[in-house]
Design a protein around this motif. Structure first.
Motif, PDB file in Angstrom:
ATOM      1  N   LYS A  11       0.855  -1.191   0.000  1.00 14.71           N
ATOM      2  CA  LYS A  11       0.000   0.000   0.000  1.00 14.71           C
ATOM      3  C   LYS A  11       0.886   1.235   0.000  1.00 14.71           C
ATOM      4  O   LYS A  11       1.922   1.251   0.672  1.00 14.71           O
ATOM      5  N   GLU A  15      -0.259   9.592  -1.465  1.00 11.96           N
ATOM      6  CA  GLU A  15      -0.926   9.524  -2.759  1.00 11.96           C
ATOM      7  C   GLU A  15       0.098   9.616  -3.891  1.00 11.96           C
ATOM      8  O   GLU A  15       0.994  10.468  -3.845  1.00 11.96           O
ATOM      9  N   GLN A  46      -4.710   3.020  -4.280  1.00 15.16           N
ATOM     10  CA  GLN A  46      -3.670   3.088  -3.249  1.00 15.16           C
ATOM     11  C   GLN A  46      -2.842   1.815  -3.077  1.00 15.16           C
ATOM     12  O   GLN A  46      -1.999   1.726  -2.192  1.00 15.16           O
TER      13      GLN A  46
END
Ligand SMILES: Cc1cc2nc3c(=O)[nH]c(=O)nc-3n(C[C@H](O)[C@H](O)[C@H](O)COP(=O)(O)O)c2cc1C
Length: 57
Positions: A11, A15, A46
């Protein structure tokens, strides 16, 4: 010669912009080609998914 396929996901910690992704892809292509590793790289919502293939070493 031991051939390995390594799938993983991770992850992002922040951003990612299109430019961030292009930069990662460009680095990966250069480095991975040099050491004869190939694979697939995806990013959505993400999460990264990557599969790397090459000799274990
Ligand atoms: C999800 C993700 C996948 C990556 N995959 C590769 C890759 O397959 N090959 C590669 O050389 N760098 C890859 N990178 C980039 C490395 O993290 C690193 O920025 C790059 O190898 C430069 O390392 P250095 O700062 O030690 O020079 C990836 C980065 C991310 C976030």
């Amino acid at each position: 010669m031991k051939y390995v396929r390594l799938p993983y996901y991770s992850k992002d910690s922040r951003e990612m912009s299109l430019s961030d992704l292009k930069s990662i892809l460009s680095t990966a292509r250069q480095n991975n080609t040099r050491i004869d590793v190939c694979g697939m790289f995806c990013y959505d919502q993400q999460y990264f998914i990557q599969v790397l293939e090459g000799e274990r070493e």
